[in-house]
Write a protein that holds these residues in place. Structure first.
Motif, PDB file in Angstrom:
ATOM      1  N   TRP A 156      -5.019   5.781   7.390  1.00 20.72           N
ATOM      2  CA  TRP A 156      -5.793   5.301   6.249  1.00 20.72           C
ATOM      3  C   TRP A 156      -7.290   5.505   6.449  1.00 20.72           C
ATOM      4  CZ3 TRP A 156      -4.286   4.610   1.557  1.00 20.72           C
ATOM      5  CH2 TRP A 156      -5.143   3.996   0.648  1.00 20.72           C
ATOM      6  N   ASN A 195      -9.633   6.255  -0.071  1.00 24.19           N
ATOM      7  CA  ASN A 195      -8.187   6.453  -0.126  1.00 24.19           C
ATOM      8  C   ASN A 195      -7.774   7.915   0.030  1.00 24.19           C
ATOM      9  OD1 ASN A 195      -9.052   7.377  -2.606  1.00 24.19           O
ATOM     10  ND2 ASN A 195      -7.639   6.135  -3.811  1.00 24.19           N
ATOM     11  N   ARG A 220       0.841  -1.198   0.000  1.00 26.46           N
ATOM     12  CA  ARG A 220       0.000   0.000   0.000  1.00 26.46           C
ATOM     13  C   ARG A 220       0.874   1.245   0.000  1.00 26.46           C
ATOM     14  NH1 ARG A 220      -4.397   0.891   4.528  1.00 26.46           N
ATOM     15  NH2 ARG A 220      -5.579  -0.502   3.220  1.00 26.46           N
ATOM     16  N   ASP A 224      -1.151   4.011  -2.523  1.00 33.34           N
ATOM     17  CA  ASP A 224      -2.438   3.327  -2.676  1.00 33.34           C
ATOM     18  C   ASP A 224      -2.257   2.029  -3.457  1.00 33.34           C
ATOM     19  OD1 ASP A 224      -5.183   2.944  -2.423  1.00 33.34           O
ATOM     20  OD2 ASP A 224      -5.690   4.244  -4.100  1.00 33.34           O
TER      21      ASP A 224
END
Length: 137
Positions: free
Chosen positions: A70, A81, A11, A118
């Motif tokens: 997050w 996001n 991520r 992301d």
């Protein structure tokens, strides 16, 4: 202009792209100018930072995660996001690096990083070189 691909695995991740940018500059034969390196995404950025101690990358990403968690109960963005967008805006989508004698002008400990916020994903960044007067521009 060159377009390059980066495949990320996490991520949040910083992938060093210095060598890729340098190879591109050599392939087009530029001796003097500037390179603009730009992420083509709203949730991934470009930065210049230390490339000697890998702990710097880990600390960098951890501190961004602390500032931009997050999940936040007040975030409205449907994709979930928002943190990635904020990190990208903080880091910036692009960097400019001087080229001299056909080489990127970076300090001893500096490297160019593609910053994934992301992922994991397949991403792209662009490199545009602007010539100085010494190269005929």
């Amino acid at each position: 202009m060159g377009i390059f691909q980066v495949v990320t695995k996490n991520r949040d991740e910083m992938v060093e792209i210095t060598d890729s940018v340098q190879r591109y500059i050599q392939s087009i034969g530029i001796q003097e100018g500037i390179a603009v390196i730009s992420s083509l995404h709203t949730t991934a950025g470009i930065t210049v930072n230390e490339n000697a101690d890998p702990d710097v990358k880990q600390d960098f990403l951890r501190r961004l995660k602390e500032v931009y968690p997050w999940e936040h109960e007040q975030d409205l963005h449907a994709e979930g996001n928002t943190a990635a967008h904020l990190k990208t805006s903080t880091v910036g989508h692009a960097q400019t690096v001087i080229i001299s004698d056909g080489k990127l002008v970076l300090g001893t400990w500096q490297g160019i990083y593609f910053c994934e916020f992301d992922g994991p994903r397949s991403r792209k960044y662009a490199v545009q070189v602007l010539l100085s007067g010494r190269d005929g521009a």
